[in-house]
Scaffold this motif. Sequence first.
Motif, PDB file in Angstrom:
ATOM      1  N   TYR A  95       0.943  -1.234  -0.008  1.00  0.00           N
ATOM      2  CA  TYR A  95      -0.116   0.033   0.099  1.00  0.00           C
ATOM      3  C   TYR A  95       0.772   1.226   0.094  1.00  0.00           C
ATOM      4  O   TYR A  95       0.534   2.247  -0.640  1.00  0.00           O
ATOM      5  CB  TYR A  95      -0.927   0.041   1.158  1.00  0.00           C
ATOM      6  CG  TYR A  95      -1.875   1.187   1.278  1.00  0.00           C
ATOM      7  CD1 TYR A  95      -2.785   1.463   0.174  1.00  0.00           C
ATOM      8  CD2 TYR A  95      -2.084   1.883   2.364  1.00  0.00           C
ATOM      9  CE1 TYR A  95      -3.521   2.592   0.220  1.00  0.00           C
ATOM     10  CE2 TYR A  95      -2.913   2.832   2.449  1.00  0.00           C
ATOM     11  CZ  TYR A  95      -3.632   3.431   1.557  1.00  0.00           C
ATOM     12  OH  TYR A  95      -4.654   4.198   1.587  1.00  0.00           O
ATOM     13  N   THR A 108       0.938   4.056  -3.191  1.00  0.00           N
ATOM     14  CA  THR A 108       0.360   5.649  -2.857  1.00  0.00           C
ATOM     15  C   THR A 108       1.668   6.632  -3.002  1.00  0.00           C
ATOM     16  O   THR A 108       1.462   7.671  -3.439  1.00  0.00           O
ATOM     17  CB  THR A 108       0.086   5.680  -1.488  1.00  0.00           C
ATOM     18  OG1 THR A 108       0.951   5.192  -0.407  1.00  0.00           O
ATOM     19  CG2 THR A 108      -1.235   4.713  -1.071  1.00  0.00           C
ATOM     20  N   THR A 143      -3.148  12.580   0.951  1.00  0.00           N
ATOM     21  CA  THR A 143      -3.806  11.973   2.035  1.00  0.00           C
ATOM     22  C   THR A 143      -3.753  10.535   2.125  1.00  0.00           C
ATOM     23  O   THR A 143      -3.655   9.980   3.108  1.00  0.00           O
ATOM     24  CB  THR A 143      -5.410  12.395   1.807  1.00  0.00           C
ATOM     25  OG1 THR A 143      -5.491  13.877   1.878  1.00  0.00           O
ATOM     26  CG2 THR A 143      -6.157  11.871   3.038  1.00  0.00           C
ATOM     27  N   SER A 144      -3.786   9.940   0.988  1.00  0.00           N
ATOM     28  CA  SER A 144      -3.550   8.334   1.002  1.00  0.00           C
ATOM     29  C   SER A 144      -2.172   7.951   1.371  1.00  0.00           C
ATOM     30  O   SER A 144      -2.267   7.016   2.000  1.00  0.00           O
ATOM     31  CB  SER A 144      -4.069   7.849  -0.548  1.00  0.00           C
ATOM     32  OG  SER A 144      -5.161   7.980  -0.847  1.00  0.00           O
ATOM     33  N   TRP A 145      -1.462   8.742   0.882  1.00  0.00           N
ATOM     34  CA  TRP A 145       0.076   8.451   1.386  1.00  0.00           C
ATOM     35  C   TRP A 145       0.392   8.539   2.948  1.00  0.00           C
ATOM     36  O   TRP A 145       0.997   7.745   3.648  1.00  0.00           O
ATOM     37  CB  TRP A 145       1.045   9.381   0.457  1.00  0.00           C
ATOM     38  CG  TRP A 145       2.737   9.088   0.959  1.00  0.00           C
ATOM     39  CD1 TRP A 145       3.138   8.210   0.530  1.00  0.00           C
ATOM     40  CD2 TRP A 145       3.312   9.706   1.704  1.00  0.00           C
ATOM     41  NE1 TRP A 145       4.697   7.967   0.840  1.00  0.00           N
ATOM     42  CE2 TRP A 145       4.528   8.979   1.626  1.00  0.00           C
ATOM     43  CE3 TRP A 145       3.130  11.098   2.265  1.00  0.00           C
ATOM     44  CZ2 TRP A 145       5.630   9.691   2.261  1.00  0.00           C
ATOM     45  CZ3 TRP A 145       4.227  11.321   3.139  1.00  0.00           C
ATOM     46  CH2 TRP A 145       5.151  10.719   3.036  1.00  0.00           C
ATOM     47  N   THR A 194      -1.974   8.324   5.092  1.00  0.00           N
ATOM     48  CA  THR A 194      -2.405   7.020   5.776  1.00  0.00           C
ATOM     49  C   THR A 194      -1.455   5.867   5.501  1.00  0.00           C
ATOM     50  O   THR A 194      -1.443   4.961   6.520  1.00  0.00           O
ATOM     51  CB  THR A 194      -3.946   6.690   5.083  1.00  0.00           C
ATOM     52  OG1 THR A 194      -4.666   7.896   4.922  1.00  0.00           O
ATOM     53  CG2 THR A 194      -4.593   5.658   5.716  1.00  0.00           C
ATOM     54  N   ALA A 195      -0.991   5.644   4.332  1.00  0.00           N
ATOM     55  CA  ALA A 195      -0.305   4.418   4.226  1.00  0.00           C
ATOM     56  C   ALA A 195       1.161   4.447   5.151  1.00  0.00           C
ATOM     57  O   ALA A 195       1.558   3.704   5.686  1.00  0.00           O
ATOM     58  CB  ALA A 195       0.266   4.366   3.100  1.00  0.00           C
ATOM     59  N   ASP A 243       1.245   5.907   8.044  1.00  0.00           N
ATOM     60  CA  ASP A 243       0.606   5.528   9.643  1.00  0.00           C
ATOM     61  C   ASP A 243       0.421   3.884   9.644  1.00  0.00           C
ATOM     62  O   ASP A 243       1.003   3.322  10.578  1.00  0.00           O
ATOM     63  CB  ASP A 243      -0.646   6.316   9.862  1.00  0.00           C
ATOM     64  CG  ASP A 243      -0.639   7.606   9.878  1.00  0.00           C
ATOM     65  OD1 ASP A 243       0.651   8.252  10.309  1.00  0.00           O
ATOM     66  OD2 ASP A 243      -1.481   8.423   9.751  1.00  0.00           O
ATOM     67  N   LEU A 244       0.126   3.288   8.613  1.00  0.00           N
ATOM     68  CA  LEU A 244      -0.232   1.989   8.610  1.00  0.00           C
ATOM     69  C   LEU A 244       1.110   1.244   8.642  1.00  0.00           C
ATOM     70  O   LEU A 244       1.194   0.157   9.300  1.00  0.00           O
ATOM     71  CB  LEU A 244      -1.024   1.406   7.524  1.00  0.00           C
ATOM     72  CG  LEU A 244      -2.529   1.717   7.351  1.00  0.00           C
ATOM     73  CD1 LEU A 244      -3.062   1.541   6.071  1.00  0.00           C
ATOM     74  CD2 LEU A 244      -3.290   1.232   8.553  1.00  0.00           C
TER      75      LEU A 244
END
Length: 232
Positions: free
Chosen positions: A79, A83, A146-148, A150-151, A153-154
Amino acid sequence: MALFRTKAFALGCFAASLLSTTNRTRRTLGRLPSLIKRNWISLSVSGGLCAVPFVQDTVSHEALIRRASSLVTDSANTYLSQTTLALVDSLNEYINTVHTLITLHRSYVANINKLNPTQENTIWQMIVSKRQEIIDRRNDWKKFETSWLTAVDLSELAAEAAFNAGADQSSAAAQTNLQMAQSQVEQVQQRSREAEKELKNSKAEDSERLQTSLTSATQEEEEIPEAYLRED
């Protein structure tokens, strides 16, 4: 007497059948441990199925958790990679569009007196189109950013989970991939900030059309002699 012999014979057949069934059942049950060792246990997670290999006699819960944490880091890395690629590509496209607009606007300003109305209109429409493209590109990279985030953090959570589970190699790989992704994004973000600064200084994104001003100025110059003539 004949009836008694018939019933006895039927009872004997039933007993023999029951004994045969019992023996088959015992053989099947005896094979279950080996079947379990060769099969997989399917766990239902959020409506989906996740197959985890499970050997009843040799694999502990700790080993299963460690294996699962490795799977989590693999997914998080995938992911993050996707991203990161999307964000870097969108930022590069944005930067290229900004530089194109700046170059086009500078040429427009420098050659405005040399352009006929048709040429001026063509170049100005190109400038307007590039301005809209910049808006679209900016929205794209902000969405991917924004997606990056989140990636990121994951990936941090996955690396921590793998470390706590004892999957040190998976944790180290996740941290390395995260550092590489952050370095790539930081470099292109720096270039993006420099391009935006240059765009602001050039005023290429919000300047007004020059031909209209030049036309008005020409008309005023033509009206001045007429006014002097009327006074004379």
